[in-house]
Enzyme design. Structure first.
Site, PDB file in Angstrom:
ATOM      1  N   ASP A   1       3.240  -4.892   7.939  1.00 20.61           N
ATOM      2  CA  ASP A   1       1.984  -3.954   7.692  1.00 20.61           C
ATOM      3  C   ASP A   1       0.714  -4.927   8.022  1.00 20.61           C
ATOM      4  OD1 ASP A   1      -0.296  -2.530   6.864  1.00 20.61           O
ATOM      5  OD2 ASP A   1       0.452  -1.773   5.043  1.00 20.61           O
TER       6      ASP A   1
ATOM      7  N   CYS B   1      -4.924   2.419  -3.808  1.00 23.98           N
ATOM      8  CA  CYS B   1      -3.556   2.953  -3.116  1.00 23.98           C
ATOM      9  C   CYS B   1      -2.519   2.150  -3.294  1.00 23.98           C
ATOM     10  CB  CYS B   1      -3.680   3.366  -1.473  1.00 23.98           C
ATOM     11  SG  CYS B   1      -4.683   4.843  -1.139  1.00 23.98           S
TER      12      CYS B   1
ATOM     13  N   HIS C   1       0.846  -1.200  -0.007  1.00 27.60           N
ATOM     14  CA  HIS C   1      -0.068   0.125   0.033  1.00 27.60           C
ATOM     15  C   HIS C   1       1.020   1.123   0.014  1.00 27.60           C
ATOM     16  CE1 HIS C   1      -2.731   3.083   1.644  1.00 27.60           C
ATOM     17  NE2 HIS C   1      -3.892   2.204   1.504  1.00 27.60           N
TER      18      HIS C   1
ATOM     19  N   LYS D   1     -10.227  -0.901  10.527  1.00 28.05           N
ATOM     20  CA  LYS D   1     -10.427  -1.907   9.632  1.00 28.05           C
ATOM     21  C   LYS D   1     -10.754  -3.243  10.403  1.00 28.05           C
ATOM     22  CE  LYS D   1      -7.088   0.012   6.200  1.00 28.05           C
ATOM     23  NZ  LYS D   1      -7.960   0.357   4.848  1.00 28.05           N
TER      24      LYS D   1
ATOM     25  N   GLN E   1      -4.432  -5.368   6.761  1.00 30.77           N
ATOM     26  CA  GLN E   1      -5.307  -6.524   6.130  1.00 30.77           C
ATOM     27  C   GLN E   1      -5.462  -7.765   6.666  1.00 30.77           C
ATOM     28  OE1 GLN E   1      -7.944  -5.155   4.350  1.00 30.77           O
ATOM     29  NE2 GLN E   1      -7.229  -3.088   3.829  1.00 30.77           N
TER      30      GLN E   1
END
Ligand code: PLP
Length: 405
Positions: free
Chosen positions: A199, A363, A122, A225, A202
């Site tokens: 990261d 993104c 991202h 999220k 997700q």
């Protein structure tokens, strides 16, 4: 046990209609909806306990402080961090990633050094590193991925040199849905004595996370999220690294003593939490994580993995649809194109049928460049979605695809 109807009942927004159709919310990669307990936690905090944390001796301030620190402990349990003071509250994963990029490079990055990210990051795990590399005259190297959207691990191994200072890689791609072999990626970085950040924007809502088992050095995610409010986020870092990094921002709370000449910085985690934080949001994040722990992340993972496989298979049966990203293990998101149609048109037509998906570059412009597409349509799933919703979506999409033939 996993009771889908009772979970759906917990999310008031899901029972509304959009354009006279039942809402089908497939834009969970962008943000998830909030259960009533999280909404109540915010309302209750502002109704009953609101007061700035850490600075008051009065009752409300102490209550507020306790709720904030309990949320930190909830995050600690949720990701199995060794210590609660290794949990830094931020306003989101973007801030968490920037915090590490800025402070690490300030302390440890020199001209000619190298940083490794992947080509499926991202923008928020790419641009901050581009910025610091430009400033420090360092080099950014990218792990390539193949046409299925799978990272090339052999190429990754070959990127390391004695100049490599840091690796930062996404766990699950928000665009391709690829679940990266993150343990292997971490172990490879460590075999070169290089620290690594994950990261988890997700992954944390789909996959049980144990940072001790992963043995990464930093793990970052956003609250919104994972069924918590916007403006909340987490950076977990190993104590040894957080101690070595300089503060990110200066201000209240991050200091021990200040004179006009010099400041002594506060201990962890406050060293990285300058100014008034989103303490109500952090409390609600703790409530969201508690709610998920009550359901059980392993059950959520099992349910969602069946759901995404089902969606992937049904979508692939539409002749005009091409799925972008066919990794063997996927979570959350499926990107696709429809022959002859711009993704924005697909999104707009589906919206009229009550179906919310996202369209565009998500993104991740380098991914679009790799596949040579201006954008994709993306459906992204959460634990409250159902096979019935997928069936309706696929049926509607098949009709729309015929219109563009
Ligand atoms: N990383 C990944 C993989 C994402 O999917 C996103 C958002 O979609 C981000 C980072 C940035 O998240 P936020 O805007 O909450 O900071």
């Amino acid at each position: 046990m996993f009771d889908i109807q009772s979970i759906r009942n917990d999310f008031p927004i899901l029972s509304q209609k959009v354009h006279n159709h039942d809402l089908i919310y497939f834009d969970n990669g962008a943000t998830t909806q909030k259960p009533q307990v999280v909404i109540d936690a915010i309302v209750d905090a502002y109704t009953k306990t609101n007061s700035n944390i850490h600075r008051g001796i009065h009752t409300l301030s102490q209550l507020s402080t306790t709720m904030y620190e309990q949320a930190r402990q909830m995050v600690q349990v949720f990701i199995n961090a060794p210590h609660d003071y290794e949990i830094i509250f931020t306003k989101g994963v973007t801030e968490s990633l920037n915090l590490v990029a800025q402070t690490f490079s300030e302390a440890f990055l020199n001209e000619g050094d190298e940083i490794i990210v992947s080509a499926m990051e991202h923008h928020s795990n790419l641009v901050p590193w581009q910025m610091v590399c430009e400033r420090k005259k360092a080099k950014l190297k990218c792990i390539p991925f193949n046409h299925d959207g799978v990272l090339d691990i052999e190429a990754y191994k070959n990127l390391f040199t004695e100049k490599t200072k840091f690796v930062s890689v996404v766990h699950v791609s928000n665009t391709l849905g690829t679940v990266n072999p993150i343990k292997e990626i971490i172990d490879i970085a460590h075999s070169h004595n290089v620290p690594i950040m994950i990261d988890g924007a997700q992954s944390v809502q789909h996959i049980p996370i144990d940072v001790q088992e992963l043995d990464c050095d930093f793990f970052a995610f956003s609250g919104h999220k994972i069924y918590a409010p916007t403006g909340t986020g987490v950076l977990w870092g190993k104590e040894e690294w957080l101690e070595k990094l300089p503060p990110y921002q200066g201000g209240g709370d991050m200091i021990k003593t200040v004179t006009l000449e010099k400041t002594i910085y506060n201990d962890l985690p406050f060293k990285f939490e300058a100014g008034t934080t989103n303490y109500v949001g952090a409390h609600a994040l703790g409530v969201a994580l508690h709610y998920l722990m009550n359901i059980g992340m392993p059950y959520i993972q099992k349910y969602e993995s069946e759901l995404i496989q089902y969606a992937n298979q049904k979508l692939a049966e539409i002749p005009q649809v091409t799925i972008i990203g066919n990794a063997p293990e996927k979570a959350g998101a499926i990107s696709f194109e429809v022959d002859g149609a711009h993704c924005a048109d697909i999104g707009m037509i589906l919206d009229k049928q009550g179906i919310a998906i996202r369209t565009g570059t998500h993104c991740t412009e380098p991914i679009m460049q790799y596949y040579g597409v201006p954008g994709t349509a993306r459906m992204s799933l959460a634990m409250y979605n159902t096979k019935e919703e997928i069936d309706y979506f696929v049926k509607t999409l098949a009709k729309v695809a015929m219109m563009f033939e």
